[in-house]
Design a protein around this motif. Sequence first.
Motif, short mmCIF file in Angstrom:
data_model
loop_
_atom_site.label_atom_id
_atom_site.label_comp_id
_atom_site.label_asym_id
_atom_site.label_seq_id
_atom_site.Cartn_x
_atom_site.Cartn_y
_atom_site.Cartn_z
N THR A 19 -0.14 2.70 6.62
CA THR A 19 -0.48 1.67 7.60
C THR A 19 -1.99 1.51 7.71
O THR A 19 -2.51 0.38 7.79
CB THR A 19 0.11 2.04 8.98
OG1 THR A 19 1.51 2.24 8.86
CG2 THR A 19 -0.16 0.94 9.99
N SER A 61 3.39 -2.93 3.94
CA SER A 61 2.79 -4.22 3.61
C SER A 61 2.79 -5.09 4.85
O SER A 61 3.85 -5.26 5.50
CB SER A 61 3.56 -4.91 2.49
OG SER A 61 2.97 -6.16 2.17
N ASP A 62 1.64 -5.60 5.22
CA ASP A 62 1.49 -6.51 6.36
C ASP A 62 2.10 -5.93 7.64
O ASP A 62 2.81 -6.62 8.38
CB ASP A 62 2.13 -7.86 6.02
CG ASP A 62 1.69 -8.97 6.97
OD1 ASP A 62 0.63 -8.82 7.62
OD2 ASP A 62 2.42 -9.98 7.08
N VAL A 90 0.83 -1.20 0.00
CA VAL A 90 0.00 0.00 0.00
C VAL A 90 0.86 1.25 0.00
O VAL A 90 1.77 1.40 0.83
CB VAL A 90 -0.94 0.03 1.22
CG1 VAL A 90 -1.82 1.29 1.19
CG2 VAL A 90 -1.82 -1.22 1.25
N ASP A 116 -3.18 -0.24 4.72
CA ASP A 116 -2.81 -1.66 4.84
C ASP A 116 -3.85 -2.42 5.67
O ASP A 116 -4.25 -3.54 5.32
CB ASP A 116 -1.42 -1.74 5.48
CG ASP A 116 -0.91 -3.16 5.63
OD1 ASP A 116 -0.95 -3.93 4.64
OD2 ASP A 116 -0.47 -3.52 6.73
#
Length: 345
Positions: A311, A20-21, A4, A314
Amino acid sequence: MPVVLGIETSCDETGVGIVSDGVLLGDALATSMDEHARFGGVVPEIAARAHLHAITPMVRHALDRAGLRFGDIDAVAATAGPGLATAVQVGLAAGKAYSLSLGVPLYGVHHLAGHAAVDILDHGPLPARCVALIVSGGHTSLLLLGDLARDPVTHLGDTADDAAGEAFDKIARLLGLPYPGGPAIDRIARDGDPTAITFPRPMTGPTDPPYRFSFSGLKTAVARWVERHRDRPLPVADIAASFQEAVADTLTRKALAACHDHQADTLLLVGGVAANSRVRALAEERCRASNIRLRVPSPRLCTDNGAMIATLGDLLAAADISPDPLHLSADPSAVLHGALLHGPH
């Protein structure tokens, strides 16, 4: 997991992050703060022009730092409000352009929800329930949070007038300290006595709203004290330390009360004022004494940045939340109800 791209332009920082994650892959930040310093505050049109110049280079810098290409981006998140109208529009327009050109989903997110989300990068997933104290130049709010991607946000209380960060800027100007006022007061207060002057703790009386804030009266009290002592050299460090202590005491007192009253065992302290050393120290001391877990992001993630928006995006992408249409409009005065500015579709 999706990658993202996050874009933040609500005030005077042009922030871009790639997450990411729950892992920050790369970020970049440009500020127009020096251009505003001579005015003693942010000038919206100057901020918007600075965003226009900085947005593309910052996206490229973030991609380079992440070792990624545009084709690796799976979703775009951009602040859609609140903030300075022209500044927010620049970042949201950029987000729409990247979403359209890359053929990926767009999430128009709430700036304050981004501040809450960013602590994931330092301390992992947020608890299922917590109280968040968001303190910045434009906002001072106590919130009750559940699942940030899916659940509505409950407002416990907000400021009735000046935000805490705004009060820092105004007192710094009164004392002849540079803009921005928060870091300047924090620095000089280290040489002062926080007990030298007893400034009021606003809205902390037994009949006051328990979670509501007000810093206008405190600002006036400091100004009147300074005016009464103009005939002698001002103890600037003591004034700064005493003012900072009043703010830190008020913020943490109300935040701890909210945790106790709502059976929350975690306090999330975020926003630019969360970088203040005394606010952080007093929050740590009081949380420890009350057996409440304190989560505070690293200082560089407290101020506005693109990582916080990435974030939040995400979280939304991982929760399979429906994205926004490209005709999404900005809302400079948006009230926080959830992660997406305009709620679920």
